[in-house]
Structure formats: C-alpha cells, structure tokens
Design a protein around this motif. Structure first.
Motif, PDB file in Angstrom:
ATOM      1  N   LEU A  94       0.857  -1.170   0.000  1.00 18.94           N
ATOM      2  CA  LEU A  94       0.000   0.000   0.000  1.00 18.94           C
ATOM      3  C   LEU A  94       0.902   1.231   0.000  1.00 18.94           C
ATOM      4  O   LEU A  94       1.729   1.397   0.894  1.00 18.94           O
ATOM      5  N   MET A  95       0.725   2.076  -1.011  1.00 19.52           N
ATOM      6  CA  MET A  95       1.562   3.279  -1.133  1.00 19.52           C
ATOM      7  C   MET A  95       0.651   4.507  -1.118  1.00 19.52           C
ATOM      8  O   MET A  95      -0.221   4.638  -1.975  1.00 19.52           O
ATOM      9  N   ASP A  96       0.869   5.393  -0.157  1.00 25.42           N
ATOM     10  CA  ASP A  96       0.081   6.614  -0.044  1.00 25.42           C
ATOM     11  C   ASP A  96       0.945   7.789  -0.497  1.00 25.42           C
ATOM     12  O   ASP A  96       1.876   8.188   0.204  1.00 25.42           O
ATOM     13  N   GLU A  97       0.649   8.337  -1.654  1.00 24.70           N
ATOM     14  CA  GLU A  97       1.388   9.460  -2.243  1.00 24.70           C
ATOM     15  C   GLU A  97       2.899   9.216  -2.191  1.00 24.70           C
ATOM     16  O   GLU A  97       3.650  10.009  -1.627  1.00 24.70           O
ATOM     17  N   PRO A  98       3.371   8.136  -2.814  1.00 24.19           N
ATOM     18  CA  PRO A  98       4.792   7.779  -2.695  1.00 24.19           C
ATOM     19  C   PRO A  98       5.756   8.772  -3.359  1.00 24.19           C
ATOM     20  O   PRO A  98       6.930   8.789  -3.011  1.00 24.19           O
ATOM     21  N   THR A  99       5.281   9.606  -4.264  1.00 27.91           N
ATOM     22  CA  THR A  99       6.196  10.532  -4.936  1.00 27.91           C
ATOM     23  C   THR A  99       6.254  11.905  -4.285  1.00 27.91           C
ATOM     24  O   THR A  99       7.030  12.760  -4.724  1.00 27.91           O
ATOM     25  N   ASN A 100       5.465  12.142  -3.231  1.00 29.49           N
ATOM     26  CA  ASN A 100       5.370  13.482  -2.641  1.00 29.49           C
ATOM     27  C   ASN A 100       6.704  14.107  -2.263  1.00 29.49           C
ATOM     28  O   ASN A 100       6.928  15.271  -2.500  1.00 29.49           O
ATOM     29  N   HIS A 101       7.581  13.384  -1.630  1.00 28.71           N
ATOM     30  CA  HIS A 101       8.829  13.968  -1.129  1.00 28.71           C
ATOM     31  C   HIS A 101      10.033  13.595  -1.981  1.00 28.71           C
ATOM     32  O   HIS A 101      11.163  13.928  -1.608  1.00 28.71           O
ATOM     33  N   LEU A 102       9.809  12.936  -3.094  1.00 26.47           N
ATOM     34  CA  LEU A 102      10.933  12.509  -3.925  1.00 26.47           C
ATOM     35  C   LEU A 102      11.322  13.581  -4.930  1.00 26.47           C
ATOM     36  O   LEU A 102      10.461  14.252  -5.499  1.00 26.47           O
ATOM     37  N   ASP A 103      12.617  13.695  -5.171  1.00 24.95           N
ATOM     38  CA  ASP A 103      13.084  14.575  -6.238  1.00 24.95           C
ATOM     39  C   ASP A 103      12.905  13.844  -7.568  1.00 24.95           C
ATOM     40  O   ASP A 103      12.423  12.711  -7.614  1.00 24.95           O
ATOM     41  N   SER A 104      13.282  14.475  -8.655  1.00 22.59           N
ATOM     42  CA  SER A 104      13.023  13.871  -9.974  1.00 22.59           C
ATOM     43  C   SER A 104      13.748  12.541 -10.146  1.00 22.59           C
ATOM     44  O   SER A 104      13.192  11.604 -10.720  1.00 22.59           O
TER      45      SER A 104
END
Length: 185
Positions: free
Chosen positions: A42-52
């Motif tokens: 289960l992934m909740d907004e997994p890209t929110n804090h990631l850089d490109s």
C-alpha cells in the motif's frame, strides 16, 4: 545493496531516521520493500517527497514490481504505469480496467452521456410545459383557480387581476416556474 539502488549508499545503516529528509525517508521505505519483497504493498502518495531522480527510480521499480500495488496518488505519470484504476467516491468504488489515460477517457464518456441525458430530460420537460401551457393560460384568463375537492386547502379563489394571480402562484398554491413555463404540482 538495497540502499544503494535507491541512492542512499552514503548513509551507514546506523544513521538516525529523524535526521533524514522526507524524500530520503521515502527511499528507505522503498528499499525496505526491495529487501522484504511483500506480496501486497500500500503506497500513499509515494512521490510526494521525492526529487526527480527518486521519482524516476520509483517509476522504474513499479514497472518491474511483481507485488500487488495499491497506490493512492495524484502523480499522473505513476498512475499511467498501473494496469488498473479504482476511483473512490463517497458511497462507491468504480473500477476501470486500464491506466490513468484510460480512466480519463472513460470518465469523459460517462460525463458526456450524463449531460446528454440531462439535456433530453430538460427537452422533455419543456415539451410537457408547452403542452400544458394552454390549460394554465385558460385557468388564468378565466380568473379562477379551482379545486375538485370540497375540502380543498387552500380553498378555491377567484382571481381578478394579474397581480392576484402572481400572489396566488407565489404563496398559496403549489405552482412554480421552470424555464419560463408554469408547472402546477
């Protein structure tokens, strides 16, 4: 090796989590999934804090992943990598057997069909209004609103002017206007 694959090789395993940035913490959790290889994730907004570069690593990982993924996200690039979309609404979940682009197409088609049904109902209502308009006009021209029931509430009244008719329509009688026609209900 798992930390290296997520770009965290510079941190020793003893490094405190509270000192990591949000994106670094997300990468640690993603590395943990590589290590444990769970069957459902289960992934909740997994890209929110990631850089490109972190987002690209995640996209690459999702394409190779064999686990069942349940992803809550606004990241359309990520959603386009997934084979199915479920839309969660107030009282239902709608399933779409394709990626985000497929979902958007299906949603547009459903909204267009709904709009067409609304327009058809409005047209039918306008036709009905036009067909009952002569009756309403006869009632208004004759100057009275009648009731077949002797115990009619409010009782039948004789209306002698346009002003009295308007007052009766607005206050005592269940009559309303819709798109320029009167409807008695």
């Amino acid at each position: 090796a798992a930390l290296d694959s997520w770009g965290l090789g510079q941190f020793p395993l003893s490094y405190p989590m509270h000192l990591l940035s949000g994106g670094e913490k997300t990468r640690v959790f993603l590395a943990g999934m590589d290590i444990h290889n769970p069957s459902v994730i289960l992934m909740d907004e997994p890209t929110n804090h990631l850089d490109s570069s972190g987002r690209q690593r995640l996209y690459d990982w999702v394409e190779k992943c064999h686990s069942t993924l349940l992803v809550v996200s606004h990241d359309r690039t990520l959603l386009n990598l997934l084979p199915e979309i479920c839309e969660l609404e107030k009282h239902q979940i709608s399933y779409y057997g394709g990626n985000y682009e497929f979902y958007k197409e299906q949603k547009t088609l459903m909204q267009e069909a709904l709009q067409q049904r609304i327009e058809e109902k409005e047209k039918a209502l306008k036709t009905k209004c036009n067909s009952i308009m002569p009756t309403i006009q006869r009632i208004c021209v004759s100057g009275c609103i009648a009731c077949d029931n002797k115990n009619c509430s409010p009782p039948p009244v004789r209306l002698n002017s346009a002003i009295e008719i308007r007052k009766a329509i607005k206050s005592k009688y269940n009559i309303f206007t819709y798109s320029g026609c009167l409807i008695a209900g």
